[in-house]
Design a protein around this motif. Structure first.
Motif, PDB file in Angstrom:
ATOM      1  N   ARG A 104       0.695  -1.153   0.138  1.00 12.63           N
ATOM      2  CA  ARG A 104      -0.058   0.022   0.030  1.00 12.63           C
ATOM      3  C   ARG A 104       0.893   1.147   0.080  1.00 12.63           C
ATOM      4  O   ARG A 104       1.849   1.117   0.601  1.00 12.63           O
ATOM      5  CB  ARG A 104      -1.033  -0.242   1.124  1.00 12.63           C
ATOM      6  CG  ARG A 104      -1.941  -1.086   1.204  1.00 12.63           C
ATOM      7  CD  ARG A 104      -2.471  -1.078   2.979  1.00 12.63           C
ATOM      8  NE  ARG A 104      -3.151  -2.166   2.860  1.00 12.63           N
ATOM      9  CZ  ARG A 104      -3.864  -2.765   4.182  1.00 12.63           C
ATOM     10  NH1 ARG A 104      -3.617  -2.014   5.219  1.00 12.63           N
ATOM     11  NH2 ARG A 104      -4.720  -3.783   4.375  1.00 12.63           N
ATOM     12  N   GLY A 105       0.539   2.148  -0.758  1.00 15.43           N
ATOM     13  CA  GLY A 105       1.205   3.581  -0.708  1.00 15.43           C
ATOM     14  C   GLY A 105       2.465   3.212  -0.913  1.00 15.43           C
ATOM     15  O   GLY A 105       2.980   2.859  -2.110  1.00 15.43           O
ATOM     16  N   ALA A 106       3.370   3.916   0.142  1.00 15.21           N
ATOM     17  CA  ALA A 106       4.903   4.130  -0.208  1.00 15.21           C
ATOM     18  C   ALA A 106       5.393   2.540  -0.123  1.00 15.21           C
ATOM     19  O   ALA A 106       6.636   2.495  -0.440  1.00 15.21           O
ATOM     20  CB  ALA A 106       5.422   4.703   1.062  1.00 15.21           C
ATOM     21  N   GLU A 107       4.962   1.655   0.345  1.00 16.00           N
ATOM     22  CA  GLU A 107       5.267   0.491   0.283  1.00 16.00           C
ATOM     23  C   GLU A 107       5.507  -0.187  -1.214  1.00 16.00           C
ATOM     24  O   GLU A 107       6.412  -1.085  -1.244  1.00 16.00           O
ATOM     25  CB  GLU A 107       4.513  -0.759   0.865  1.00 16.00           C
ATOM     26  CG  GLU A 107       4.107  -0.590   2.557  1.00 16.00           C
ATOM     27  CD  GLU A 107       3.057  -1.205   2.895  1.00 16.00           C
ATOM     28  OE1 GLU A 107       2.979  -1.199   4.276  1.00 16.00           O
ATOM     29  OE2 GLU A 107       2.521  -1.955   2.394  1.00 16.00           O
ATOM     30  N   TRP A 108       5.116   0.495  -2.164  1.00 16.77           N
ATOM     31  CA  TRP A 108       5.040   0.074  -3.570  1.00 16.77           C
ATOM     32  C   TRP A 108       6.423   0.440  -3.954  1.00 16.77           C
ATOM     33  O   TRP A 108       7.181  -0.165  -4.987  1.00 16.77           O
ATOM     34  CB  TRP A 108       4.068   0.801  -4.385  1.00 16.77           C
ATOM     35  CG  TRP A 108       2.845  -0.240  -4.464  1.00 16.77           C
ATOM     36  CD1 TRP A 108       1.677   0.155  -3.924  1.00 16.77           C
ATOM     37  CD2 TRP A 108       2.610  -1.229  -5.239  1.00 16.77           C
ATOM     38  NE1 TRP A 108       0.822  -0.852  -4.161  1.00 16.77           N
ATOM     39  CE2 TRP A 108       1.473  -1.838  -5.001  1.00 16.77           C
ATOM     40  CE3 TRP A 108       3.405  -2.134  -5.866  1.00 16.77           C
ATOM     41  CZ2 TRP A 108       0.994  -3.023  -5.399  1.00 16.77           C
ATOM     42  CZ3 TRP A 108       3.153  -3.336  -6.556  1.00 16.77           C
ATOM     43  CH2 TRP A 108       1.892  -3.737  -6.420  1.00 16.77           C
ATOM     44  N   ARG A 109       7.249   1.529  -3.507  1.00 13.33           N
ATOM     45  CA  ARG A 109       8.545   1.958  -3.825  1.00 13.33           C
ATOM     46  C   ARG A 109       9.446   1.132  -3.668  1.00 13.33           C
ATOM     47  O   ARG A 109      10.354   0.684  -5.113  1.00 13.33           O
ATOM     48  CB  ARG A 109       8.908   3.366  -2.986  1.00 13.33           C
ATOM     49  CG  ARG A 109       8.433   4.601  -3.645  1.00 13.33           C
ATOM     50  CD  ARG A 109       8.843   5.647  -2.934  1.00 13.33           C
ATOM     51  NE  ARG A 109       7.816   6.427  -2.142  1.00 13.33           N
ATOM     52  CZ  ARG A 109       7.830   7.248  -1.099  1.00 13.33           C
ATOM     53  NH1 ARG A 109       9.121   7.543  -1.072  1.00 13.33           N
ATOM     54  NH2 ARG A 109       7.019   7.425  -0.563  1.00 13.33           N
TER      55      ARG A 109
END
Length: 252
Positions: free
Chosen positions: A46-51
């Motif tokens: 989710r969110g910044a975890e995709w980076r």
């Protein structure tokens, strides 16, 4: 599972080409990991975890797998599995340069012994380095990426507790699916693959990628990059064995 991946690549890549083979491999793996994740209550990033998942999917999954598959056009499965065993050496160098980790004397001796073993095995293959230079560069490039990204993945797991081994495996695999798909359009099948090729791709996706990646990320989270990478020292044994049994490759 990892040792057998080079056997399956050698079987499938002449018909499918590297991009289509890798796309089939990561798509099957992504679907399998997603289904198992849903059934066991795991979740997508989710969110910044995709980076970090984008980084891992690009440089730890898509690019190395394309390099291995491309090298498999002209290089024996046994030799590829041996080159893969250099990943711990590159991983140790990266950990010293990047994280300023200090190597102990047993660690230095172990790395030197591992390097000597890989050198002996490669020289025993009777490789024409000049004729096979592009494939060898691709294979060593993939091994270097494994060494670099194992350290990166370990750092992510230490600093982002929400990025679990499952979210890394699921997220990075779908990133690899998206990145590899355009290459299939540019480089389509060489010719219609027979059933044996599809079986090899399915085995690559389910065993050598899906299950292997989940196990590896969990091992990496528990033991760290240096220890997890040493598992690749087992790959030449099985890669050479499968190549000799099923592809009639010579054991030097």
């Amino acid at each position: 599972m990892w040792g057998s991946s080079f056997l399956f690549m050698r079987v499938a890549v002449p018909s499918m080409g590297a991009p289509a083979l890798v796309e089939g491999r990561v798509l099957i793996a992504a679907l399998a990991i997603t289904v198992v994740g849903w059934c066991t209550g795991q979740r997508f990033p989710r969110g910044a975890e995709w980076r970090p998942c984008i980084m891992i999917g690009t440089f730890y999954t898509a690019l190395p797998l394309v390099l291995w598959a491309w090298a498999a056009h002209t290089t024996h499965a046994s030799l590829l599995s041996i080159i893969n065993a250099t990943a711990p050496l590159f991983g140790a160098v990266v950990s010293v340069l990047w994280f300023r980790e200090k190597l102990t004397m047993p660690g230095v001796l172990g790395l030197l012994l591992g390097f000597a073993g890989v050198t002996v095995l490669v020289s025993g293959e009777g490789v024409d380095a000049r004729a096979n230079a592009p494939a060898l560069v691709a294979a060593f490039g993939a091994a270097i990426l494994y060494g670099v990204m194992a350290n990166y993945t370990g750092a992510v797991q230490r600093t982002h507790r929400s990025v679990t081994p499952w979210t890394q495996a699921i997220g990075s695999m779908w990133v690899a699916v998206v990145l590899t798909a355009p290459l299939v359009v540019v480089f389509p099948f060489h010719h219609t693959p027979p059933p044996s090729v599809w079986a090899a791709v399915a085995a690559l996706g389910l065993l050598s990628t899906g299950l292997a990646y989940v196990m590896y990320f969990r091992f990496l989270a528990r033991e760290g990059a240096a220890t997890a990478l040493t598992a690749t020292y087992l790959i030449p044994l099985f890669g050479t064995l499968w190549g000799a049994l099923f592809l009639d490759e010579r054991i030097g």
